[in-house]
Write a protein that holds these residues in place. Structure first.
Motif, PDB file in Angstrom:
ATOM      1  N   PHE A 259       0.859  -1.188   0.000  1.00 25.62           N
ATOM      2  CA  PHE A 259       0.000   0.000   0.000  1.00 25.62           C
ATOM      3  C   PHE A 259       0.897   1.240   0.000  1.00 25.62           C
ATOM      4  N   SER A 276      -6.743   8.316   3.580  1.00 27.78           N
ATOM      5  CA  SER A 276      -6.078   8.511   2.292  1.00 27.78           C
ATOM      6  C   SER A 276      -7.084   8.339   1.165  1.00 27.78           C
ATOM      7  N   THR A 279      -4.791   5.886  -2.618  1.00 27.10           N
ATOM      8  CA  THR A 279      -3.864   4.844  -2.181  1.00 27.10           C
ATOM      9  C   THR A 279      -3.766   3.769  -3.261  1.00 27.10           C
ATOM     10  N   LYS A 281      -2.854   0.099  -4.181  1.00 23.48           N
ATOM     11  CA  LYS A 281      -2.702  -1.232  -3.605  1.00 23.48           C
ATOM     12  C   LYS A 281      -2.189  -2.174  -4.687  1.00 23.48           C
ATOM     13  N   LEU A 323      -8.284   4.429   1.527  1.00 22.81           N
ATOM     14  CA  LEU A 323      -7.749   3.670   2.657  1.00 22.81           C
ATOM     15  C   LEU A 323      -8.023   4.416   3.955  1.00 22.81           C
ATOM     16  N   THR A 325      -7.252   3.777   8.194  1.00 25.39           N
ATOM     17  CA  THR A 325      -6.653   2.950   9.232  1.00 25.39           C
ATOM     18  C   THR A 325      -6.743   3.666  10.579  1.00 25.39           C
ATOM     19  N   THR A 343      -7.909  -1.718   9.532  1.00 27.63           N
ATOM     20  CA  THR A 343      -7.604  -1.211   8.193  1.00 27.63           C
ATOM     21  C   THR A 343      -8.766  -1.530   7.266  1.00 27.63           C
ATOM     22  N   TYR A 345     -10.171  -0.840   3.198  1.00 28.56           N
ATOM     23  CA  TYR A 345      -9.760  -0.393   1.861  1.00 28.56           C
ATOM     24  C   TYR A 345     -10.838  -0.771   0.853  1.00 28.56           C
ATOM     25  N   ASP A 347     -11.636  -0.260  -3.535  1.00 25.59           N
ATOM     26  CA  ASP A 347     -11.104   0.164  -4.828  1.00 25.59           C
ATOM     27  C   ASP A 347     -12.146   0.998  -5.576  1.00 25.59           C
TER      28      ASP A 347
END
Length: 416
Positions: A259, A276, A279, A281, A323, A325, A343, A345, A347
């Motif tokens: 990441f 973020s 990000t 990945k 993202l 966290t 965490t 995430y 897309d």
């Protein structure tokens, strides 16, 4: 239209972290020589001197009467909090020689220093003093440990298998903090094995994690940092769907998750949150066999009807998404602490709204400086990871499943 509204919401949520307050004290810097500075401001002082953890001003030419302040830094038992005791002295001359008399004026005044900025100014003593300060802005921690569990059964009427298992672990950090700049680096390594009676040696834990975060804030009044973060998670040895030990389902850097992104990070006490909106990945599968099978969401190879490889599978896949966290450490009581890391995430382009989850919850109970007991759990959900299990000696592949790992261990930990 629905996806567009969600993306706009994420962008608005991220903008909160970027809207930091700029310092109100802005002064034009004027060029001035060091000699002129001493003559007009510090004519009665020779230099700044550092002894142990105390930095003080040493007098050389003393007026008939002047006042100096000294400070002593003391460690407290309550975590990272420190206490600074400030003392005020009256300095006078004795006769016509250079002897000095020091008189403590008031009772020493103590205040607690919790690393929270109290002002917008800074004395650049290191640039003005010919004696350079030995103060380091780096803070390092190292921790290595060994957990061992063992059980032996002999003619035990209730039944049972003799077994022995162990986990070797290491946590290393290198953190830099100067003014408004923070750079945090962390390396975590774990590897565990288990041996049961009449059963082959099996892997129980395998973690290699590298985290690096760089942050800068525009105001000392703010707890938000402009931040760039990099995280790499992978493993070091082959993994199997036991009892099948002929066909690995994972290898070193197969998979590996990288990441890299920019955003904003919030620091306050023992809580951190990172947002973020951009990000990258990258999913890496650096093994030909697993890549050709199309594991971990990658495009697999192309085979003919006889099983001959016509086109190799891809070894990487890149995604761009959002993202979030969090990291929270809480002291529940003396020698008992709770660590919570989450965490999330998703897309933007591929199945937006499908969230990958990585959640770790750890309860640490410290017996003494060397013994520690740990109880924790680790939950992972990734739509690209398919579940594999052995059925009557045949390895089958199912759809994605919630992965969960529970850990209870007691072992030795050495910090240096």
């Amino acid at each position: 239209m629905y996806q567009f509204r969600i993306i706009v919401f994420f962008m608005f949520f991220s903008a909160i972290g970027f809207s930091q307050t700029v310092d109100s004290l802005e002064m034009e810097k004027k060029q001035k020589s060091i000699d002129a500075f001493y003559r007009t401001q510090f004519s009665v002082f020779d230099t700044l001197v550092k002894k142990n953890d105390t930095i003080f001003i040493r007098p050389i030419t003393v007026e008939p009467k002047m006042v100096l302040q000294d400070s002593v830094l003391m460690e407290l038992k309550s975590g990272d909090v420190q206490q600074v005791v400030v003392s005020t002295f009256e300095v006078t001359k004795r006769n016509k020689n250079t002897d000095l008399a020091y008189f403590l004026i008031p009772k020493p005044n103590g205040f607690v220093y919790d690393r929270t900025p109290r002002a917008n100014s800074q004395i650049l003593y290191d640039a003005l003093s010919p004696i350079r300060s030995e103060l380091s802005f780096w803070k390092k921690t190292n921790s290595v440990g060994l957990d061992i569990n063992q059980g032996t059964f002999s003619n035990w009427s209730a039944g049972g298998y003799s077994s022995v298992s162990g986990i070797v672990k290491g946590d290393f950090s290198r953190n830099y903090e100067k003014g408004r700049t923070v750079w945090q680096n962390e390396l975590k390594v774990r590897y565990g094995l288990n041996k049961q009676e009449n059963v082959e040696l099996r892997k129980t834990d395998d973690v290699l994690s590298i985290n690096s975060s760089f942050g800068y804030k525009s105001s000392v009044k703010s707890n938000w940092y402009y931040s760039a973060k990099m995280t790499l998670n992978t493993q070091m040895a082959n993994g199997y769907a036991y009892p099948d030990v002929e066909n690995p389902i994972s290898r070193a850097f197969a998979p590996a998750y990288l990441f890299v992104g920019i955003g904003s990070e919030f620091f306050k006490n023992n809580f951190k949150a990172y947002i973020s909106p951009l990000t990258l990945k990258s999913t890496l599968v650096l093994d030909d066999v697993l890549a050709n099978k199309g594991e971990f969401g990658l495009e697999g190879g192309v085979f003919d009807e006889n099983g001959n490889l016509l086109k190799a599978g891809r070894k990487s896949k890149n995604e761009l998404g959002f993202l979030f966290t969090t990291e929270w450490n809480k002291a529940l009581m003396k020698n008992v602490s709770l660590k919570n890391n989450l965490t999330l995430y998703t897309d933007y382009l591929n199945n937006f709204g499908n969230v990958d989850v990585d959640w770790q919850l750890m309860l640490e109970m410290k017996v003494n400086s060397l013994l520690k007991a740990t109880l924790g759990g680790h939950l992972i959900y990734d739509d690209d990871i398919k579940n594999k299990r052995d059925v009557d000696g045949v390895q089958i592949t199912e759809g994605p499943r919630v992965q969960f790992k529970q850990l209870l261990s007691v072992g030795l930990v050495y910090n240096f």
